[in-house]
Motif scaffolding. Structure first.
Motif, PDB file in Angstrom:
ATOM      1  N   GLY A   1       0.815  -1.196   0.000  1.00 40.18           N
ATOM      2  CA  GLY A   1       0.000   0.000   0.000  1.00 40.18           C
ATOM      3  C   GLY A   1       0.851   1.249   0.000  1.00 40.18           C
TER       4      GLY A   1
ATOM      5  N   LYS B   1     -10.516  -9.952  -0.876  1.00 41.99           N
ATOM      6  CA  LYS B   1      -9.490 -10.298   0.113  1.00 41.99           C
ATOM      7  C   LYS B   1      -9.883 -11.540   0.907  1.00 41.99           C
ATOM      8  CE  LYS B   1      -7.330  -7.286   2.901  1.00 41.99           C
ATOM      9  NZ  LYS B   1      -5.902  -7.039   2.635  1.00 41.99           N
TER      10      LYS B   1
ATOM     11  N   THR C   1      -4.233 -10.174  -1.412  1.00 42.70           N
ATOM     12  CA  THR C   1      -3.556  -8.894  -1.176  1.00 42.70           C
ATOM     13  C   THR C   1      -3.749  -7.891  -2.312  1.00 42.70           C
ATOM     14  OG1 THR C   1      -1.520  -9.724  -2.163  1.00 42.70           O
ATOM     15  CG2 THR C   1      -1.726  -9.954   0.225  1.00 42.70           C
TER      16      THR C   1
ATOM     17  N   ASN D   1      -5.124  -4.366  -1.759  1.00 44.51           N
ATOM     18  CA  ASN D   1      -4.451  -3.451  -0.830  1.00 44.51           C
ATOM     19  C   ASN D   1      -4.116  -2.073  -1.416  1.00 44.51           C
ATOM     20  OD1 ASN D   1      -4.666  -5.297   1.170  1.00 44.51           O
ATOM     21  ND2 ASN D   1      -2.519  -5.907   1.181  1.00 44.51           N
TER      22      ASN D   1
ATOM     23  N   SER E   1      -5.565   1.170   0.490  1.00 41.87           N
ATOM     24  CA  SER E   1      -4.707   2.155   1.144  1.00 41.87           C
ATOM     25  C   SER E   1      -4.843   3.533   0.501  1.00 41.87           C
ATOM     26  CB  SER E   1      -3.255   1.677   1.197  1.00 41.87           C
ATOM     27  OG  SER E   1      -2.638   1.874  -0.037  1.00 41.87           O
TER      28      SER E   1
END
Lengths: 599, 121, 162
Positions: free
Chosen positions: A404, A498, A508, A511, A515
């Motif tokens: 992220g 996820k 993942t 992400n 983020s």
């Protein structure tokens, strides 16, 4: 001139320096030495990556420890004449010199690049000749495997690694010693150790640099692991994109066999172990351990559900230990210096050092190693030299497509596995990409999804379909067609993907979206509500206009416009037809008078 | 390969790679500027290298440097120790004096005051 | 299915390699790497040959060939251009570099020029992040690429032909 001392001239043979023609420098040095008849007095060695890639090609001269930067073949004659023969380093090409009074350190800033680092994994990189096993041996090479084979039992080795606190450097951060223990305790007459060198994260080149610069440390680390868990066969799975690393490793394996560090009856102890290289074929998912195993077996790199974990049933159904390059590179140092030494470096939960590859909008791009617990600010501003061209820092991206973006206000966070997860990023393999005010965060999120959606293996639905849907939503926003409700949908789909994906890739992949949504939501909202991209990156939200007063009617913009939407003539300012313009920015780039504005 | 053979290989390599060692206890630097060479610095340098090699002294690096600016004292030799920043400076060195420096200073650890140049003289 | 396999040095070389690797575990990807080295790409005949010689299903071979980016089922131009789309290059404008190349060569990503001189592809990071944005032509990496550099790069390869 017999008797003149031998100089060791180390030329960086890392990827960046080679691309910057370090081989030409090497050839030129040989040529000059020959011309002067001093070939026997100077030893020229090509090493692995020395770190400061931005300054390449670089060269380090011992014993004076004079570090040359940005070399051109035409500099060499002067350096050979004045430095190699007369002992006077050529000041204008020197970055740092440790020789007392020879040259004053030129720029303190640049020297920080070296000073703030602690080199364990990279201790040999850029210092020894990776193709000469005897240089590795001189640096205590193969002493750790010799020591444990002759005086420790496998339980002790596993215990040492456990106590050291070493955690997997490939991203997840699983305690290495515990992994070893699982494999050791698995009962089977055939076990394997595997090295994951499928460094697939864009912006990561740590593992490659270790393999190119110090291949024997991986062989030794794997041998120690094999003894500890009871394996007699190892595989290194390496990307096809890394031909030099493959060549160096192959060469190192041959030498290790020749010297008896691989093969039968190693150190006359009855222990046998050998390693084979398996070359990948370009699939990001193969960095995931079960997919990597399928690929070594020669098939499609499809991940499998876990359990069973590879420690129980891995390669060809046998118990398999899988660690990444950097993890193996730490092993011999822990054995030689003790777990107490290792665990004294780093933070409470994350011990030792981490190698990072700095790139993006940063002054000193390159390869560095710092103790865990170093702050992001030290990494980016002290070692990395900050953002160039007076631009403003916006975010740092860690952990590649699984990680992220971290904004400015968290830069003082000490780096360890836990703190990064809390920030919504992750350690990942160690790619650190700096972004400045000219980077659009929505576009960045789309970039990562574009990557992960095309690398999804397609086996499970959440990843195969979910990532495409996420990409479509981001694409809609980037093109200025987003709606505010999309943001909620985006976030909820991220969580679904996820939770329900089979392997690490899908788990993942959202992400980067999460983020950026967390820290840069205002940019998303701006794209949707104001049809504005503050970084002026998203082509559909940017318009180019020619300022009539500034236009000198040279016509270069019109000549270069790919859609011929610029018209004008001598003496009359040129005009862009906004209906046809595709906002490619070519006119903006080519205008010699800066008469075009972008907004 | 056994532990003993490994140790021997390592020792052999340590001699070859001394130039790159961070652990060198002594660093002998011979001034090889024009006036140094004219005053015989090349022979001095050769003597140091031969002495260090023939006596198999391991933790010493011999290197050359340019003009140091004390031309009346050439050939000039500086001896740096690992711990200290300021070197011991010797002036008007010849091959015989070089041998004595190796014996007394490098091996014996005692500065040869007879040849030492003290700043401010 | 029957596909005619010509008896030529290329196939003989591949066969020799397969004989050597056949006994080892999991040889398929290794053999395909070799085949692509020899033939430049992996046409249907070659895949068929590999399947037959290794005694595996053609569908398995096809599955592996199409799974990995590295394997190509279409012939490539004389020079392969790879634009790095790694993150560092992206941040420094790799997407623009790609469109400039598409424009200069009048092809899109993945295609080969009519004169068979260039194939344009993208790659995921070749680790030259310090030189971003980077482009690789065959084995040579070009760093800090911009429009001017593209023109000189391409001219260099075109002039080699004359």
């Amino acid at each position: 001139m017999a008797g003149v001392p031998k100089l060791d001239v180390l030329i960086c043979g890392g990827a960046s320096c080679i691309s910057n023609h370090s081989h030409d420098i090497k050839d030129k040095i040989h040529e000059e030495l020959k011309k002067k008849g001093i070939e026997d007095d100077v030893r020229v060695i090509e090493t692995g990556c020395m770190g400061p890639c931005e300054l390449g090609p670089v060269m380090l001269v011992y014993p004076d420890k004079v570090f040359y930067q940005r070399l051109k073949p035409e500099d060499i004659g002067n350096i050979v004449e004045n430095h190699f023969i007369k002992g006077r380093p050529v000041a204008e090409k020197v970055l740092v010199s440790e020789t007392t009074r020879a040259i004053i350190e030129k720029e303190q800033e640049d020297a920080d690049f070296f000073k703030k680092q602690t080199k364990i994994v990279l201790s040999n990189c850029g210092r020894i000749d990776p193709e000469n096993i005897e240089e590795y041996i001189t640096e205590n090479g193969y002493a750790a495997i010799g020591q444990i084979l002759t005086s420790s039992n496998p339980d002790d080795v596993v215990e040492t690694i456990k106590k050291s606190g070493l955690r997997g450097r490939g991203g997840g951060g699983f305690p290495t010693g515990r992994k070893w223990e699982f494999v050791k305790n698995a009962e089977n007459d055939q076990k394997y150790v595997v090295c994951n060198a499928d460094e697939g994260d864009p912006g990561a080149f740590m593992d490659r640099s270790v393999l190119e610069g110090d291949p024997h440390c991986i062989i030794e680390g794997m041998s120690i692991a094999a003894y500890a868990v009871g394996a007699n066969k190892g595989y290194v799975y390496i990307r096809a994109e890394y031909p030099l690393a493959i060549t160096r490793l192959e060469h190192a394996l041959e030498q290790a066999r020749e010297y008896g560090f691989l093969g039968e009856n190693i150190f006359e102890t009855g222990f046998s172990f050998d390693i084979e290289i398996r070359i990948g074929a370009g699939a990001f998912v193969c960095g995931e351990e079960t997919a990597l195993i399928s690929s070594i077996e020669g098939g499609r790199g499809n991940p499998r559900p876990r359990p069973p974990f590879p420690a129980i049933s891995g390669l060809w159904g046998k118990p398999t230990l899988l660690n990444n390059v950097e993890t193996y590179a730490n092993i011999r140092h822990i054995i030689l210096n003790g777990w107490e030494w290792f665990s004294s470096i780093g933070t409470e939960t994350s011990k030792g050092t981490k190698v990072f590859a700095l790139s993006g909008k940063i002054k000193n791009t390159g390869l560095i190693e710092v103790p865990m617990g170093t702050t992001l600010r030290e990494l980016i501003f002290d070692i990395g030299g900050g953002v160039p061209d007076g631009k403003k820092f916006k975010a740092v991206q860690l952990g590649g497509p699984s990680g992220g973006c971290v904004p400015e206000e968290y830069l003082d966070t000490p780096i360890d596995y836990e703190t990064l997860i809390e920030l919504g990023a992750m350690m990942g393999s160690g790619g650190v990409i700096v972004m400045d005010e000219d980077t659009c965060m929505v576009n960045t999120a789309r970039f990562f999804l574009d990557f992960t959606k095309s690398e999804s293996c397609g086996k499970c639905v959440p990843c195969r379909v979910g990532l495409v849907k996420l990409y479509d939503m981001l694409d809609k926003i980037v093109k200025g067609n987003g709606e505010l409700e999309d943001l909620e949908k985006l976030e909820s789909l991220c969580h679904s993907v996820k939770k329900t994906s089979l392997c690490g890739l899908g788990q993942t992949a959202p992400n980067p979206v999460l983020s950026t949504l967390k820290y840069f939501k205002d940019e998303y909202v701006e794209h949707i509500q104001d049809h504005k991209c503050r970084a002026k990156v998203c082509a559909d939200l940017v318009t180019y206009t020619i300022i009539p007063e500034a236009c000198r009617s040279c016509g270069i913009c019109a000549k270069n416009c790919p859609v011929d939407c610029i018209t004008g003539s001598k003496g009359v300012p040129y005009v862009i037809n906004q209906d046809v313009c595709i906002s490619c920015g070519t006119c903006y780039d080519v205008c010699p008078f800066d008469s075009i504005i972008k907004e | 390969m056994n532990l003993d053979e490994l140790r021997k290989l390592r020792e052999k390599g340590q001699r070859e790679m001394m130039q790159r060692s961070d652990k060198a206890q002594y660093r002998i630097v011979v001034g090889m500027g024009t006036s140094g060479i004219a005053a015989g610095a090349r022979e001095v340098l050769r003597t140091f290298i031969e002495e260090v090699n023939s006596r198999n002294i391991k933790d010493v690096v011999v290197m050359q440097t340019g003009e140091k600016g004390y031309s009346s004292k050439e050939p000039v030799v500086e001896v740096f120790t690992h711990e200290e920043k300021e070197p011991v400076v010797y002036g008007n060195i010849n091959p015989e004096k070089a041998q004595r420096i190796v014996t007394e200073h490098i091996v014996g650890g005692v500065i040869v005051e007879d040849y030492q140049v003290i700043f401010g003289d | 299915m029957h596909i005619h396999i010509p008896d030529n040095p290329q196939y003989r070389e591949l066969k020799e390699y397969i004989e050597k690797e056949k006994g080892k575990k999991g040889p398929l990807i290794k053999v395909l790497h070799k085949a692509q080295d020899i033939f430049g790409y992996l046409p249907k005949e070659v895949q068929y040959f590999v399947a037959r010689e290794l005694n595996v299903n053609l569908s398995d071979v096809y599955g592996v060939v199409t799974f990995y980016n590295f394997f190509s089922t279409t012939p490539k131009g004389k020079n392969e251009i790879n634009v790095c789309l790694g993150t560092a290059c992206y941040v420094r404008g790799a997407d623009k570099v790609l469109s400039m190349l598409e424009e200069e060569l009048s092809i899109v990503n993945g295609e080969t020029t009519e004169d068979n001189l260039f194939t344009l592809n993208t790659a995921r990071c070749f680790g030259a992040c310090g030189l971003a944005p980077a482009v690789m032509i065959n084995e040579e990496v070009y760093g800090h690429v911009d429009r001017k550099k593209i023109k000189t790069m391409l001219a260099e390869y075109k002039s080699k032909e004359e």
